[in-house]
Design a protein around this motif. Sequence first.
Motif, PDB file in Angstrom:
ATOM      1  N   ALA A 139       0.839  -1.203   0.000  1.00 21.66           N
ATOM      2  CA  ALA A 139       0.000   0.000   0.000  1.00 21.66           C
ATOM      3  C   ALA A 139       0.870   1.247   0.000  1.00 21.66           C
ATOM      4  O   ALA A 139       0.604   2.213  -0.743  1.00 21.66           O
ATOM      5  N   MET A 140       1.925   1.255   0.808  1.00 23.03           N
ATOM      6  CA  MET A 140       2.819   2.410   0.837  1.00 23.03           C
ATOM      7  C   MET A 140       3.511   2.606  -0.502  1.00 23.03           C
ATOM      8  O   MET A 140       3.700   3.734  -0.964  1.00 23.03           O
ATOM      9  N   LEU A 141       3.887   1.489  -1.135  1.00 19.74           N
ATOM     10  CA  LEU A 141       4.524   1.580  -2.451  1.00 19.74           C
ATOM     11  C   LEU A 141       3.574   2.181  -3.484  1.00 19.74           C
ATOM     12  O   LEU A 141       3.969   3.031  -4.296  1.00 19.74           O
ATOM     13  N   ARG A 142       2.305   1.751  -3.439  1.00 18.21           N
ATOM     14  CA  ARG A 142       1.312   2.305  -4.369  1.00 18.21           C
ATOM     15  C   ARG A 142       1.092   3.792  -4.122  1.00 18.21           C
ATOM     16  O   ARG A 142       0.947   4.580  -5.066  1.00 18.21           O
ATOM     17  N   ILE A 143       1.047   4.172  -2.855  1.00 18.25           N
ATOM     18  CA  ILE A 143       0.873   5.597  -2.530  1.00 18.25           C
ATOM     19  C   ILE A 143       2.055   6.399  -3.077  1.00 18.25           C
ATOM     20  O   ILE A 143       1.873   7.466  -3.683  1.00 18.25           O
ATOM     21  N   GLU A 144       3.260   5.901  -2.884  1.00 18.29           N
ATOM     22  CA  GLU A 144       4.458   6.597  -3.357  1.00 18.29           C
ATOM     23  C   GLU A 144       4.484   6.723  -4.878  1.00 18.29           C
ATOM     24  O   GLU A 144       4.849   7.773  -5.419  1.00 18.29           O
ATOM     25  N   HIS A 145       4.093   5.650  -5.571  1.00 17.58           N
ATOM     26  CA  HIS A 145       4.242   5.612  -7.031  1.00 17.58           C
ATOM     27  C   HIS A 145       3.028   6.182  -7.762  1.00 17.58           C
ATOM     28  O   HIS A 145       3.182   6.698  -8.879  1.00 17.58           O
ATOM     29  N   ASP A 146       1.835   6.059  -7.170  1.00 12.68           N
ATOM     30  CA  ASP A 146       0.616   6.467  -7.866  1.00 12.68           C
ATOM     31  C   ASP A 146       0.028   7.783  -7.340  1.00 12.68           C
ATOM     32  O   ASP A 146      -0.395   8.624  -8.130  1.00 12.68           O
ATOM     33  N   TRP A 147      -0.013   7.937  -6.023  1.00 13.53           N
ATOM     34  CA  TRP A 147      -0.698   9.087  -5.420  1.00 13.53           C
ATOM     35  C   TRP A 147       0.195  10.314  -5.297  1.00 13.53           C
ATOM     36  O   TRP A 147      -0.190  11.418  -5.707  1.00 13.53           O
ATOM     37  N   VAL A 148       1.367  10.129  -4.727  1.00  9.82           N
ATOM     38  CA  VAL A 148       2.243  11.277  -4.462  1.00  9.82           C
ATOM     39  C   VAL A 148       2.609  12.035  -5.737  1.00  9.82           C
ATOM     40  O   VAL A 148       2.582  13.273  -5.738  1.00  9.82           O
ATOM     41  N   PRO A 149       2.931  11.373  -6.868  1.00  8.38           N
ATOM     42  CA  PRO A 149       3.248  12.144  -8.073  1.00  8.38           C
ATOM     43  C   PRO A 149       2.114  13.050  -8.538  1.00  8.38           C
ATOM     44  O   PRO A 149       2.372  14.111  -9.124  1.00  8.38           O
ATOM     45  N   GLN A 150       0.868  12.667  -8.271  1.00  9.40           N
ATOM     46  CA  GLN A 150      -0.259  13.527  -8.663  1.00  9.40           C
ATOM     47  C   GLN A 150      -0.299  14.789  -7.797  1.00  9.40           C
ATOM     48  O   GLN A 150      -0.538  15.890  -8.303  1.00  9.40           O
ATOM     49  N   VAL A 151      -0.055  14.612  -6.508  1.00 11.14           N
ATOM     50  CA  VAL A 151       0.009  15.777  -5.614  1.00 11.14           C
ATOM     51  C   VAL A 151       1.124  16.712  -6.057  1.00 11.14           C
ATOM     52  O   VAL A 151       0.943  17.934  -6.143  1.00 11.14           O
TER      53      VAL A 151
ATOM     54  N   ALA B  96      -2.824   9.846   4.956  1.00  7.13           N
ATOM     55  CA  ALA B  96      -3.519  10.960   5.605  1.00  7.13           C
ATOM     56  C   ALA B  96      -3.042  12.333   5.132  1.00  7.13           C
ATOM     57  O   ALA B  96      -3.868  13.237   4.938  1.00  7.13           O
ATOM     58  N   PRO B  97      -1.730  12.566   4.935  1.00 11.51           N
ATOM     59  CA  PRO B  97      -1.321  13.879   4.430  1.00 11.51           C
ATOM     60  C   PRO B  97      -1.905  14.222   3.067  1.00 11.51           C
ATOM     61  O   PRO B  97      -2.106  15.400   2.758  1.00 11.51           O
ATOM     62  N   ILE B  98      -2.184  13.209   2.250  1.00  9.02           N
ATOM     63  CA  ILE B  98      -2.810  13.465   0.948  1.00  9.02           C
ATOM     64  C   ILE B  98      -4.267  13.865   1.141  1.00  9.02           C
ATOM     65  O   ILE B  98      -4.736  14.847   0.544  1.00  9.02           O
ATOM     66  N   ILE B  99      -4.983  13.124   1.979  1.00 11.68           N
ATOM     67  CA  ILE B  99      -6.388  13.448   2.227  1.00 11.68           C
ATOM     68  C   ILE B  99      -6.511  14.835   2.848  1.00 11.68           C
ATOM     69  O   ILE B  99      -7.427  15.595   2.515  1.00 11.68           O
ATOM     70  N   TRP B 100      -5.580  15.183   3.730  1.00 10.28           N
ATOM     71  CA  TRP B 100      -5.590  16.511   4.357  1.00 10.28           C
ATOM     72  C   TRP B 100      -5.500  17.626   3.311  1.00 10.28           C
ATOM     73  O   TRP B 100      -6.081  18.699   3.465  1.00 10.28           O
ATOM     74  N   ARG B 101      -4.825  17.375   2.206  1.00 11.69           N
ATOM     75  CA  ARG B 101      -4.573  18.409   1.202  1.00 11.69           C
ATOM     76  C   ARG B 101      -5.609  18.455   0.083  1.00 11.69           C
ATOM     77  O   ARG B 101      -5.511  19.327  -0.795  1.00 11.69           O
ATOM     78  N   LEU B 102      -6.577  17.575   0.057  1.00 11.92           N
ATOM     79  CA  LEU B 102      -7.474  17.497  -1.100  1.00 11.92           C
ATOM     80  C   LEU B 102      -8.149  18.830  -1.406  1.00 11.92           C
ATOM     81  O   LEU B 102      -8.233  19.254  -2.562  1.00 11.92           O
ATOM     82  N   HIS B 103      -8.661  19.479  -0.382  1.00 12.60           N
ATOM     83  CA  HIS B 103      -9.359  20.763  -0.613  1.00 12.60           C
ATOM     84  C   HIS B 103      -8.392  21.796  -1.185  1.00 12.60           C
ATOM     85  O   HIS B 103      -8.713  22.497  -2.147  1.00 12.60           O
ATOM     86  N   ALA B 104      -7.200  21.893  -0.604  1.00  7.84           N
ATOM     87  CA  ALA B 104      -6.221  22.862  -1.080  1.00  7.84           C
ATOM     88  C   ALA B 104      -5.761  22.547  -2.501  1.00  7.84           C
ATOM     89  O   ALA B 104      -5.396  23.448  -3.261  1.00  7.84           O
ATOM     90  N   LEU B 105      -5.784  21.261  -2.867  1.00  9.86           N
ATOM     91  CA  LEU B 105      -5.394  20.847  -4.213  1.00  9.86           C
ATOM     92  C   LEU B 105      -6.528  20.994  -5.216  1.00  9.86           C
ATOM     93  O   LEU B 105      -6.330  20.738  -6.406  1.00  9.86           O
ATOM     94  N   ASP B 106      -7.695  21.381  -4.734  1.00 15.46           N
ATOM     95  CA  ASP B 106      -8.892  21.524  -5.577  1.00 15.46           C
ATOM     96  C   ASP B 106      -9.292  20.188  -6.192  1.00 15.46           C
ATOM     97  O   ASP B 106      -9.632  20.100  -7.366  1.00 15.46           O
ATOM     98  N   VAL B 107      -9.254  19.154  -5.356  1.00 17.91           N
ATOM     99  CA  VAL B 107      -9.683  17.819  -5.765  1.00 17.91           C
ATOM    100  C   VAL B 107     -10.864  17.435  -4.887  1.00 17.91           C
ATOM    101  O   VAL B 107     -10.687  17.135  -3.702  1.00 17.91           O
ATOM    102  N   PRO B 108     -12.093  17.458  -5.423  1.00 12.51           N
ATOM    103  CA  PRO B 108     -13.261  17.124  -4.601  1.00 12.51           C
ATOM    104  C   PRO B 108     -13.337  15.629  -4.336  1.00 12.51           C
ATOM    105  O   PRO B 108     -12.834  14.804  -5.108  1.00 12.51           O
ATOM    106  N   LEU B 109     -13.984  15.289  -3.234  1.00 16.63           N
ATOM    107  CA  LEU B 109     -14.249  13.885  -2.961  1.00 16.63           C
ATOM    108  C   LEU B 109     -15.266  13.352  -3.956  1.00 16.63           C
ATOM    109  O   LEU B 109     -16.136  14.095  -4.422  1.00 16.63           O
TER     110      LEU B 109
END
Length: 216
Positions: free
Chosen positions: A107-119, A167-180
């Motif tokens: 899960a951490m690997l997926r977050i690093e490779h898939d989620w973090v680059p989008q942020v 959690a740090p990604i979810i915390w930033r969703l509003h600031a990133l202008d990414v709606p749920l």
Amino acid sequence: MMTMASVGAPRSRNTLTLYSALDDVVCHRVRLVLAAKGVTYDLVPVDPQSPPEDLIDLNPYQSVPTLVERDLVLYAASVVSEYLDERYPHPTLMPMDPISRARVRLAMLRIEHDWVPQVQAIQLGNKTQAEAGRKRLAELLVQSIPLFKASKFFLNTEMSLADCAMAPIIWRLHALDVPLPKDGKVIEDYGNRIFRNPGFARSLTEAEKKLRAMPE
């Protein structure tokens, strides 16, 4: 140099120094691990575009987060996070059985490779890159709804290192202008469970506190 507050009684004088950007999803991940462990440390704020000379000497990649404990220097959030979990074992942030531990690591690997680059694309890229990042991050949220529904925390009944990455990604969703997404209340509930923890508040820099309001 700033000192981050501890949870509970301090562990004598600080032996840890963390070089960290002040609004960075990867650095926030490590600060959340430290907060969950109740470890005090000295925080050295870093502008990643202009790293200080001592960081250049310590880390051949000049990257943050970089953790220093006496003669030990560690970098890469995954390495630092697992070291801290083993160095300060209470509360543990990894499951006890090997299968569950492997799932958390994946899960951490997926977050690093898939989620973090989008942020990072949204925060640092041009307009086209930012829009592509928002679109892809929204897709990842939709695809992950079953995982958020499956357990109280991400793939686990207790908070783990995977949550410290997510959690740090979810915390930033509003600031990133990414709606749920439409069915995203389960993601909001997940985030709020972590955000209400006093340790999460202590993991935030002043810049990160301004990204959204704390849940009541």
